[in-house]
Motif scaffolding. Structure first.
Motif, mmCIF file in Angstrom:
data_model
loop_
_atom_site.group_PDB
_atom_site.id
_atom_site.type_symbol
_atom_site.label_atom_id
_atom_site.label_comp_id
_atom_site.label_asym_id
_atom_site.label_seq_id
_atom_site.Cartn_x
_atom_site.Cartn_y
_atom_site.Cartn_z
ATOM 1 N N ARG A 232 0.816 -1.223 0.000
ATOM 2 C CA ARG A 232 0.000 0.000 0.000
ATOM 3 C C ARG A 232 0.847 1.269 0.000
ATOM 4 O O ARG A 232 0.367 2.349 0.323
ATOM 5 N N GLN A 233 2.111 1.110 -0.352
ATOM 6 C CA GLN A 233 3.032 2.239 -0.292
ATOM 7 C C GLN A 233 3.515 2.668 -1.668
ATOM 8 O O GLN A 233 3.616 1.863 -2.594
ATOM 9 N N VAL A 234 3.810 3.968 -1.757
ATOM 10 C CA VAL A 234 4.457 4.545 -2.930
ATOM 11 C C VAL A 234 5.822 4.997 -2.441
ATOM 12 O O VAL A 234 5.916 5.758 -1.476
ATOM 13 N N LYS A 235 6.880 4.481 -3.063
ATOM 14 C CA LYS A 235 8.227 4.817 -2.594
ATOM 15 C C LYS A 235 8.994 5.638 -3.633
ATOM 16 O O LYS A 235 8.880 5.402 -4.839
ATOM 17 N N LEU A 236 9.763 6.577 -3.120
ATOM 18 C CA LEU A 236 10.601 7.441 -3.951
ATOM 19 C C LEU A 236 12.052 7.040 -3.731
ATOM 20 O O LEU A 236 12.492 6.883 -2.587
ATOM 21 N N TRP A 237 12.803 6.863 -4.834
ATOM 22 C CA TRP A 237 14.201 6.431 -4.776
ATOM 23 C C TRP A 237 15.050 7.418 -5.567
ATOM 24 O O TRP A 237 14.582 8.000 -6.538
ATOM 25 N N ARG A 238 16.289 7.576 -5.147
ATOM 26 C CA ARG A 238 17.224 8.414 -5.888
ATOM 27 C C ARG A 238 18.411 7.555 -6.293
ATOM 28 O O ARG A 238 18.750 6.592 -5.608
ATOM 29 N N MET A 239 19.022 7.889 -7.417
ATOM 30 C CA MET A 239 20.212 7.124 -7.826
ATOM 31 C C MET A 239 21.303 8.072 -8.329
ATOM 32 O O MET A 239 21.018 9.188 -8.761
ATOM 33 N N ASN A 240 22.544 7.593 -8.216
ATOM 34 C CA ASN A 240 23.651 8.320 -8.849
ATOM 35 C C ASN A 240 24.453 7.297 -9.647
ATOM 36 O O ASN A 240 23.954 6.214 -9.923
ATOM 37 N N THR A 254 -5.244 2.491 0.937
ATOM 38 C CA THR A 254 -5.716 1.463 1.859
ATOM 39 C C THR A 254 -5.813 0.085 1.200
ATOM 40 O O THR A 254 -6.388 -0.839 1.766
ATOM 41 N N ASN A 255 -5.260 -0.028 -0.019
ATOM 42 C CA ASN A 255 -5.213 -1.330 -0.687
ATOM 43 C C ASN A 255 -4.030 -1.322 -1.656
ATOM 44 O O ASN A 255 -3.324 -0.321 -1.775
ATOM 45 N N ASN A 256 -3.833 -2.452 -2.363
ATOM 46 C CA ASN A 256 -2.708 -2.577 -3.299
ATOM 47 C C ASN A 256 -2.622 -1.377 -4.239
ATOM 48 O O ASN A 256 -3.619 -1.020 -4.862
ATOM 49 N N VAL A 257 -1.421 -0.803 -4.363
ATOM 50 C CA VAL A 257 -1.217 0.313 -5.298
ATOM 51 C C VAL A 257 -0.809 -0.290 -6.642
ATOM 52 O O VAL A 257 0.187 -0.996 -6.747
ATOM 53 N N LEU A 268 5.084 16.614 -8.483
ATOM 54 C CA LEU A 268 3.980 15.792 -7.994
ATOM 55 C C LEU A 268 4.174 14.341 -8.398
ATOM 56 O O LEU A 268 4.769 14.042 -9.439
ATOM 57 N N ILE A 269 3.667 13.462 -7.551
ATOM 58 C CA ILE A 269 3.593 12.035 -7.872
ATOM 59 C C ILE A 269 2.105 11.693 -7.885
ATOM 60 O O ILE A 269 1.355 12.173 -7.032
ATOM 61 N N ILE A 270 1.674 10.887 -8.847
ATOM 62 C CA ILE A 270 0.270 10.469 -8.915
ATOM 63 C C ILE A 270 0.256 8.946 -8.796
ATOM 64 O O ILE A 270 1.125 8.269 -9.356
ATOM 65 N N SER A 271 -0.708 8.422 -8.052
ATOM 66 C CA SER A 271 -0.810 6.964 -7.921
ATOM 67 C C SER A 271 -2.266 6.538 -7.948
ATOM 68 O O SER A 271 -3.158 7.311 -7.594
ATOM 69 N N VAL A 272 -2.495 5.284 -8.397
ATOM 70 C CA VAL A 272 -3.846 4.725 -8.406
ATOM 71 C C VAL A 272 -3.787 3.348 -7.755
ATOM 72 O O VAL A 272 -2.754 2.670 -7.805
ATOM 73 N N ALA A 273 -4.911 2.959 -7.138
ATOM 74 C CA ALA A 273 -4.885 1.717 -6.372
ATOM 75 C C ALA A 273 -6.207 0.986 -6.427
ATOM 76 O O ALA A 273 -7.214 1.501 -6.928
ATOM 77 N N GLU A 274 -6.188 -0.215 -5.848
ATOM 78 C CA GLU A 274 -7.404 -1.017 -5.750
ATOM 79 C C GLU A 274 -8.338 -0.486 -4.662
ATOM 80 O O GLU A 274 -9.415 -1.034 -4.450
ATOM 81 N N ARG A 298 -12.112 -0.162 -8.922
ATOM 82 C CA ARG A 298 -10.694 -0.297 -8.567
ATOM 83 C C ARG A 298 -9.871 0.193 -9.763
ATOM 84 O O ARG A 298 -10.220 -0.082 -10.915
ATOM 85 N N PHE A 299 -8.771 0.868 -9.488
ATOM 86 C CA PHE A 299 -7.910 1.367 -10.568
ATOM 87 C C PHE A 299 -6.771 0.392 -10.838
ATOM 88 O O PHE A 299 -6.182 -0.155 -9.910
#
Length: 343
Positions: A232-240, A254-257, A268-274, A298-299
């Motif tokens: 149920r999480q959206v994670k932000l990662w950085r790389m070099n 509150t459900n699978n993203v 902005l970050i946009i996300s859709v979930a079940e 559900r999306f």
């Protein structure tokens, strides 16, 4: 923040969507095996393509040619010409459901990923599979090319996001746009593969999701990745150049993203979930700016238009094309006073 719905379709469940880069068209990959082409300005269904056997999941337009690619549960990848309205050819080789397909922005390549735990790169001119990327040890749910660099990002039910370096593949597969196909070179390259040539290598393995990862994508310009999972999480990662690390987690679904993307122009970050929600997150503050909820749907899919400020999301009963606008009250400045209209 407000969501302006521009177009809404009614159809079977939409598992994949793609905007045409220039025309007001959108493709929908449906769970019932159909591919629909809509004109979202006119609100009309232009065409249906019914050659897949079972759900269609992956769909993408070519950035410049009159082509699109589709893939699904029949293990097949089909390349279509929308001018002739025909399937030009079918690429076979995956041994299980194919989840996503994309064209490379420059080379004549298609990228696919599958429940057979592999990611494949195909040359759509020679119609050959030119690389098989192995390393995930569960279904690969999404795989995408980097918009500019020789990189791929993939997400899997093995709870990892992987970044792959494909610069070796580019060097081996010569100039973009060449149609010439050399059988001996093809045999040599197959020979090299048997002896473990390094066409595509894992650069980073990103660990942090507690459950299956459904989606991962690159930022259009910054060295960032956003991912979404069943935790149920959206994670932000950085790389070099040498490493990649987790920056933050957006919590609230509150459900699978199912899917997440970066806004092309705003932070902005946009996300859709079940959980039937579209959520918009502020990248700098890492907080939810807005949540849009549908009652019954559900999306499953989300995409951004490559040029315009338009988004599309696929759900249980069709798709919506929408705009996101920051709400600013009507105001006027007179001398040193700011007058604005509220409500």
């Amino acid at each position: 923040m407000q969501m302006l719905t521009k177009f809404e379709s009614k159809s079977n469940r939409v598992k994949g969507i793609a905007f045409h880069p220039k025309r007001p068209w959108i493709l929908a990959a449906l769970h019932n095996g159909s591919v629909q082409l809509w004109d979202y300005r006119m609100g009309t269904l232009l065409e249906r393509f019914d050659e897949h056997d079972g759900p269609v999941r992956g769909i993408a337009f070519h950035p410049s040619q009159p082509l699109f690619v589709s893939a699904g549960d029949d293990y097949k990848i089909k390349v279509w010409n929308y001018k002739t309205r025909r399937c030009q050819f079918t690429l076979t080789g995956h041994l299980d459901y194919v989840r996503t397909v994309y064209f490379h922005h420059e080379y004549p390549w298609i990228l696919s990923c599958s429940d057979d735990q592999t990611i494949r790169i195909w040359n759509w001119q020679s119609r050959n599979c030119i690389a098989i990327l192995t390393g995930h040890n569960h279904y690969v749910m999404s795989a995408q090319f980097h918009p500019k660099e020789d990189l791929i990002v993939s997400a899997s039910l093995d709870q990892t996001v992987r970044v792959w370096d494909i610069s070796g593949l580019r060097k081996k597969n010569a100039a973009p746009g060449t149609v010439a196909y050399d059988e001996s070179a093809h045999r040599a390259s197959q020979q090299a593969d048997i002896f473990g040539s390094t066409d595509a290598i894992v650069k980073y393995v990103l660990e942090g999701h507690d459950r299956s990862v459904n989606w991962a994508t690159f930022h259009p310009t910054l060295p960032l990745i956003v991912s979404a999972g069943d935790d149920r999480q959206v994670k932000l990662w950085r790389m070099n150049e040498t490493k990649a690390w987790e920056v933050d987690t957006c919590r609230g679904h509150t459900n699978n993203v199912s899917c997440t993307i970066f806004h092309q122009r705003q932070e902005l970050i946009i996300s859709v979930a079940e959980d039937k929600c579209i959520r918009v997150w502020d990248m700098s503050k890492r907080t939810a700016v807005q949540t849009f909820r549908r009652e019954h749907d559900r999306f499953w899919a989300l995409t951004a238009h490559p040029e315009l400020n338009l988004f599309a999301a696929g759900h249980d009963n069709g798709l919506i094309v929408f705009k996101l606008e920051r709400e600013r009250p009507a105001y006027s400045v007179h001398q040193n006073n700011l007058f604005y209209i509220k409500d």
